[in-house]
Design a protein around this motif. Structure first.
Motif, PDB file in Angstrom:
ATOM      1  N   ARG A  89       0.847  -1.191   0.000  1.00  0.00           N
ATOM      2  CA  ARG A  89       0.000   0.000   0.000  1.00  0.00           C
ATOM      3  C   ARG A  89       0.883   1.241   0.000  1.00  0.00           C
ATOM      4  O   ARG A  89       1.742   1.415   0.877  1.00  0.00           O
ATOM      5  N   GLU A 111      -3.133   0.452  -3.810  1.00  0.00           N
ATOM      6  CA  GLU A 111      -2.877  -0.851  -3.201  1.00  0.00           C
ATOM      7  C   GLU A 111      -2.707  -1.913  -4.277  1.00  0.00           C
ATOM      8  O   GLU A 111      -3.507  -1.993  -5.215  1.00  0.00           O
ATOM      9  N   TYR A 112      -1.657  -2.711  -4.129  1.00  0.00           N
ATOM     10  CA  TYR A 112      -1.385  -3.828  -5.023  1.00  0.00           C
ATOM     11  C   TYR A 112      -1.568  -5.124  -4.240  1.00  0.00           C
ATOM     12  O   TYR A 112      -0.977  -5.294  -3.166  1.00  0.00           O
ATOM     13  N   SER A 120      -4.251  -7.298  -8.488  1.00  0.00           N
ATOM     14  CA  SER A 120      -5.312  -6.292  -8.377  1.00  0.00           C
ATOM     15  C   SER A 120      -4.705  -4.961  -7.968  1.00  0.00           C
ATOM     16  O   SER A 120      -3.809  -4.913  -7.120  1.00  0.00           O
ATOM     17  N   THR A 122      -5.907  -1.219  -6.617  1.00  0.00           N
ATOM     18  CA  THR A 122      -7.031  -0.460  -6.064  1.00  0.00           C
ATOM     19  C   THR A 122      -6.606   0.966  -5.791  1.00  0.00           C
ATOM     20  O   THR A 122      -5.578   1.218  -5.149  1.00  0.00           O
ATOM     21  N   TYR A 123      -7.392   1.904  -6.307  1.00  0.00           N
ATOM     22  CA  TYR A 123      -7.207   3.324  -6.017  1.00  0.00           C
ATOM     23  C   TYR A 123      -8.201   3.731  -4.936  1.00  0.00           C
ATOM     24  O   TYR A 123      -9.402   3.454  -5.059  1.00  0.00           O
ATOM     25  N   ARG A 124      -7.710   4.387  -3.899  1.00  0.00           N
ATOM     26  CA  ARG A 124      -8.571   4.921  -2.851  1.00  0.00           C
ATOM     27  C   ARG A 124      -8.249   6.405  -2.679  1.00  0.00           C
ATOM     28  O   ARG A 124      -7.081   6.772  -2.530  1.00  0.00           O
ATOM     29  N   ASP A 230     -14.871  -1.151 -12.628  1.00  0.00           N
ATOM     30  CA  ASP A 230     -15.132   0.152 -11.996  1.00  0.00           C
ATOM     31  C   ASP A 230     -14.799   1.332 -12.889  1.00  0.00           C
ATOM     32  O   ASP A 230     -14.937   2.485 -12.464  1.00  0.00           O
ATOM     33  N   GLU A 279     -13.321   4.533  -4.092  1.00  0.00           N
ATOM     34  CA  GLU A 279     -12.521   3.333  -4.339  1.00  0.00           C
ATOM     35  C   GLU A 279     -12.838   2.774  -5.714  1.00  0.00           C
ATOM     36  O   GLU A 279     -14.005   2.741  -6.126  1.00  0.00           O
ATOM     37  N   THR A 281     -11.152  -0.446  -8.526  1.00  0.00           N
ATOM     38  CA  THR A 281     -10.164  -1.507  -8.698  1.00  0.00           C
ATOM     39  C   THR A 281     -10.166  -2.019 -10.129  1.00  0.00           C
ATOM     40  O   THR A 281     -11.213  -2.145 -10.758  1.00  0.00           O
ATOM     41  N   SER A 283      -7.737  -5.144 -12.532  1.00  0.00           N
ATOM     42  CA  SER A 283      -6.823  -6.264 -12.322  1.00  0.00           C
ATOM     43  C   SER A 283      -6.117  -6.648 -13.607  1.00  0.00           C
ATOM     44  O   SER A 283      -6.601  -6.381 -14.721  1.00  0.00           O
TER      45      SER A 283
END
Length: 288
Positions: A89, A111-112, A120, A122-124, A230, A279, A281, A283
Motif C-alpha cells: 500500500r 494498493e497492489y 489487483s 485499487t485506487y482509494r 469500476d 474506491e 479496482t 486487475s
C-alpha cells in the motif's frame, strides 16, 4: 517486491509505479521496461486528472492552477506504508507543492494485491479537506508485445469481452477531444495490433459494454487480461512502432477543444464529500 508461485511484481516510490510483472513459469516479463529512447514509463498512475487540460491548467472556483497532462501523481514520491509478500500500500497526501496546482487536501492510496495469477490494483481517495473535492483517476500500464522471441507484433490482437461495435473519440494534435468520432476496425471482438494502429494517437472508447480486454497471439494460448469493472472509459495506445500496447482503464478524460470549464464540470469527474472516500479496482491476470 510481491511474489507467489506464478507472478513476481516490482514497483518504485515515484508514482507508486509498477516496474515489473514477471510470469515465473514462462519467464515472461509482461510490463514494458521503460526504454527512455522510446517511452520512459512503465505503468504510470494518473491523478488528479486524466489526459490533457486546456492551457495546461485547471479551473477551481474561477482560479486557474497549473496542471500537466495526466496530473502530478506519476511524478510524486509516494510513501510505502504497508507491505507483505502479496500486498503493498502506497500513500500520497497533499503538500505545499501539490496545493499550488490542486487546491485540495486529500489522501491518495494505491494498493497492489497478488493472488494466484492476478494482480489487483485499487485506487482509494479520501477527502481530508473541509469542502468537497473533485478529481479523475486512471491507469496507464504498458505491456510488452510480443511476449517472447520469434514472434511479431502483428501476430497479436486485443480481444474484447463482447462482440460489439466500438467508436473512438478523436483527439486534436494537442490531445484534446475534437467532438468527432470514428469507428474502430474490428474483426468480431478482436482488434488486430499493427505498427500503425496508433498513428493518430490513442483510441479512446467511452460507450461500450466490455469490461475485460485480453492480449492474445495466434502462436500460443498464453494471454494477459485487464479487467476494469469500476472504470467506464478505456484508452488504448502505443508509441507508433514500439513493441508494447497500453490498456488504460480511466475514470475521467482529457478536455475538449474550446473554452476551459471548471474542474467540477469536467467530463467524468469524480466528487467526494467532506469526510468521504472513493474506491476503484482493476486487475491484470496472466494466463499460460
Amino acid at each position: 517486491m510481491l511474489s507467489n508461485d506464478i507472478l513476481s511484481v516490482e514497483f518504485r516510490p515515484q508514482g507508486a509505479e509498477l516496474t515489473s510483472i514477471l510470469h515465473k513459469p514462462t519467464s515472461t516479463e509482461h510490463l514494458w521496461q521503460g526504454d527512455p529512447a522510446v517511452w520512459g514509463w512503465h505503468a504510470p498512475n494518473l491523478f488528479p486528472v486524466v489526459g490533457g487540460c486546456l492551457n495546461n491548467q485547471i479551473l477551481v472556483d474561477g482560479v486557474a492552477y497549473p496542471m500537466g497532462r495526466h496530473g502530478f501523481a506519476r511524478q510524486s514520491t509516494f510513501e510505502l506504508v504497508e507491505q507483505t509478500e502479496t500486498h503493498a500500500r502506497f500513500v500520497l497526501t497533499e503538500s505545499e507543492e501539490t496545493l499550488k496546482s490542486y487546491p485540495y487536501r486529500f489522501e491518495f492510496a494505491i494498493e497492489y494485491t497478488l493472488e494466484g495469477n492476478t494482480l489487483s490494483v485499487t485506487y482509494r481517495v479520501r477527502n481530508t479537506d473541509d469542502k468537497p473535492i473533485f478529481f479523475s483517476v486512471g491507469a496507464h500500464p504498458a505491456f510488452n508485445v510480443p511476449f517472447g522471441e520469434g514472434e511479431a507484433y502483428e501476430d497479436y490482437w486485443l480481444e474484447f469481452e463482447h462482440d460489439e461495435p466500438l467508436t473512438t473519440h478523436l483527439l486534436s494534435k494537442d490531445g484534446y477531444f475534437t467532438g468527432e468520432t470514428q469507428p474502430i476496425a474490428l474483426q468480431g471482438n478482436r482488434l488486430p495490433l499493427t505498427k500503425h494502429l496508433f498513428d493518430q494517437d490513442a483510441l479512446v472508447i467511452k460507450e461500450f459494454q466490455s469490461r475485460r480486454v485480453s492480449i492474445r497471439s495466434k502462436n500460443h494460448d498464453r494471454a494477459l487480461t485487464v479487467s476494469f469493472n469500476d472504470f467506464p472509459y478505456l484508452g488504448l495506445w502505443a508509441k507508433p512502432g514500439a513493441p508494447f500496447v497500453c490498456i488504460e482503464p480511466w475514470l475521467g478524460c482529457a478536455d475538449s477543444v474550446g473554452e476551459p470549464v471548471e474542474l467540477s464540470q469536467r467530463e467524468a469527474i469524480q466528487q467526494v464529500p467532506v469526510g468521504g472516500s472513493f474506491e476503484a479496482t482493476f486487475s491484470i491476470a496472466s494466463y499460460s
